[in-house]
Design a protein around this motif. Structure first.
Motif, PDB file in Angstrom:
ATOM      1  N   GLU A   1       0.828  -1.206   0.000  1.00  0.00           N
ATOM      2  CA  GLU A   1       0.000   0.000   0.000  1.00  0.00           C
ATOM      3  C   GLU A   1       0.862   1.256   0.000  1.00  0.00           C
ATOM      4  O   GLU A   1       0.538   2.251  -0.657  1.00  0.00           O
ATOM      5  N   SER A   2       1.989   1.216   0.716  1.00  0.00           N
ATOM      6  CA  SER A   2       2.877   2.378   0.737  1.00  0.00           C
ATOM      7  C   SER A   2       3.522   2.603  -0.634  1.00  0.00           C
ATOM      8  O   SER A   2       3.746   3.738  -1.037  1.00  0.00           O
ATOM      9  N   LEU A   3       3.808   1.519  -1.353  1.00  0.00           N
ATOM     10  CA  LEU A   3       4.435   1.635  -2.671  1.00  0.00           C
ATOM     11  C   LEU A   3       3.465   2.163  -3.729  1.00  0.00           C
ATOM     12  O   LEU A   3       3.889   2.718  -4.739  1.00  0.00           O
ATOM     13  N   LYS A   4       2.184   1.996  -3.489  1.00  0.00           N
ATOM     14  CA  LYS A   4       1.180   2.464  -4.460  1.00  0.00           C
ATOM     15  C   LYS A   4       0.938   3.965  -4.389  1.00  0.00           C
ATOM     16  O   LYS A   4       0.208   4.518  -5.216  1.00  0.00           O
ATOM     17  N   GLN A   5       1.553   4.648  -3.407  1.00  0.00           N
ATOM     18  CA  GLN A   5       1.286   6.076  -3.221  1.00  0.00           C
ATOM     19  C   GLN A   5       1.802   6.924  -4.378  1.00  0.00           C
ATOM     20  O   GLN A   5       1.272   7.992  -4.667  1.00  0.00           O
ATOM     21  N   GLN A   6       2.869   6.461  -5.036  1.00  0.00           N
ATOM     22  CA  GLN A   6       3.419   7.187  -6.195  1.00  0.00           C
ATOM     23  C   GLN A   6       3.490   6.219  -7.370  1.00  0.00           C
ATOM     24  O   GLN A   6       4.532   5.645  -7.642  1.00  0.00           O
TER      25      GLN A   6
ATOM     26  N   ASN B   1       3.696  11.729 -10.546  1.00  0.00           N
ATOM     27  CA  ASN B   1       4.111  12.843  -9.692  1.00  0.00           C
ATOM     28  C   ASN B   1       5.145  12.325  -8.709  1.00  0.00           C
ATOM     29  O   ASN B   1       4.847  11.513  -7.831  1.00  0.00           O
ATOM     30  N   VAL B   2       6.391  12.783  -8.866  1.00  0.00           N
ATOM     31  CA  VAL B   2       7.487  12.360  -7.990  1.00  0.00           C
ATOM     32  C   VAL B   2       7.590  13.356  -6.844  1.00  0.00           C
ATOM     33  O   VAL B   2       7.808  14.547  -7.059  1.00  0.00           O
ATOM     34  N   GLU B   3       7.455  12.877  -5.615  1.00  0.00           N
ATOM     35  CA  GLU B   3       7.370  13.763  -4.454  1.00  0.00           C
ATOM     36  C   GLU B   3       8.730  14.125  -3.860  1.00  0.00           C
ATOM     37  O   GLU B   3       8.833  15.080  -3.090  1.00  0.00           O
ATOM     38  N   GLU B   4       9.785  13.361  -4.186  1.00  0.00           N
ATOM     39  CA  GLU B   4      11.110  13.670  -3.653  1.00  0.00           C
ATOM     40  C   GLU B   4      12.191  13.146  -4.586  1.00  0.00           C
ATOM     41  O   GLU B   4      11.959  12.271  -5.403  1.00  0.00           O
TER      42      GLU B   4
ATOM     43  N   LYS C   1      12.242  15.296  -8.800  1.00  0.00           N
ATOM     44  CA  LYS C   1      10.994  15.693  -8.153  1.00  0.00           C
ATOM     45  C   LYS C   1      10.136  16.523  -9.103  1.00  0.00           C
ATOM     46  O   LYS C   1      10.631  17.366  -9.838  1.00  0.00           O
ATOM     47  N   GLY C   2       8.811  16.255  -9.111  1.00  0.00           N
ATOM     48  CA  GLY C   2       7.894  16.994  -9.968  1.00  0.00           C
ATOM     49  C   GLY C   2       7.009  16.086 -10.803  1.00  0.00           C
ATOM     50  O   GLY C   2       7.047  14.859 -10.675  1.00  0.00           O
TER      51      GLY C   2
END
Length: 291
Positions: free
Chosen positions: A174-179, A196-199, A239-240
């Motif tokens: 579930e954590s891996l599905k966030q991005q 969407n890359v958050e970091e 990121k972006g």
């Protein structure tokens, strides 16, 4: 059909998702599937916990003895009698239990769980280093797994009995599905997607097999990919928000087209020359007849 079971994976991961960069350096261990899966998930995510846990067992040989010349090989004592490797398991971790017994060469066996066969032995490929699901158990449960030989010898390697902690596995997936990669267009030779890359310092992990025939564009710019586990395509992304395109051309495709065109051209030219020669010969024959 009583010999076929169908399973639905409720925890499947998408075709692409962001993971930690350390996955790029991870080396998989030969014939260690449970350890590999633990290491893969820990490298991918920020949750550094195992999901597979080892269980204790004892081995009993039935009508088998170790070969004096080949120490890892067991052969029947009396060829006419049944022989097997019995594994008595005491469950030390609750959850879904799995067994794995790799052999150096493919050997025909029947696998019994508490005296009941759990594989289809009518097919010669019924067992070949398969991971077998044994059911769900709690701590202290006991069971007997038996590999019955259908040939005279077997050369097993390490026997592995592991339990899957489904809740921990679910939390990691579930954590891996966030991005995850959002597919916008999908064809047999083309994929367009956004993410969407958050970091920074993350890698896009995909389940797409690595192949030199792929041309990959990130935001309309061609980019190099990363080979993950020497098998799958990965990408370094900043990121972006990004648009990713994967275009596939089979290796040798362009050369094949050129050769095909040359072949057709040669054939057509040959046909033209043949017709010219036929016409020329006909004219010569006509002149000779006139003379």
């Amino acid at each position: 059909n009583n010999n076929i079971n169908t399973y639905e994976n409720n925890y499947n991961l998408p075709i692409g998702f962001m993971v930690n960069k350390e996955i790029e350096k991870l080396k998989l261990k030969e014939q260690q599937p449970f350890i590999n899966q633990n290491n893969i998930l820990k490298s991918m995510s920020n949750i550094k916990e195992d999901v597979f846990y080892k269980n204790n067992y004892e081995i009993e040989l039935n009508n088998l003895k170790q070969d004096e010349e080949q120490k890892n090989t067991y052969k029947k004592i009396k060829e006419s009698d049944p022989s097997s490797i019995k594994i008595k398991i005491t469950v030390s971790n609750p959850g879904i239990l799995y067994a794995y017994m790799p052999t150096e060469k493919f050997k025909k066996v029947d696998v019994l769980l508490n005296n009941k066969s759990i594989i289809d032995i009518t097919d010669e490929n019924g067992y070949q280093d398969n991971i077998l699901e044994l059911g769900t158990y709690k701590i202290g449960d006991t069971l007997e797994l038996e590999y019955e030989l259908l040939e005279n010898t077997i050369r097993p390697k390490e026997i592995m009995i592991y339990t899957l902690d489904l809740e921990k596995f679910k939390n990691i997936t579930e954590s891996l599905k966030q991005q995850e990669l959002k597919i916008k267009e999908y064809k047999k030779d083309y994929i367009k997607a956004t993410i969407n890359v958050e970091e920074n310092n993350k890698i896009l992990y995909t389940s797409i097999p690595y192949d030199k025939g792929f041309k990959i564009l990130v935001d309309n710019k061609e980019t190099k990919n990363i080979k993950i586990f020497d098998t799958l395509i990965g990408l370094e992304l900043e990121k972006g928000n990004h648009t990713i395109e994967l275009k596939y051309t089979p290796r040798g495709f362009k050369e094949g087209i050129i050769l095909s065109i040359l072949g057709i051209t040669i054939f057509v030219l040959g046909e033209i020359n043949a017709k010219k020669n036929k016409r020329y010969n006909a004219e010569i024959k006509t002149r000779n007849n006139t003379k």
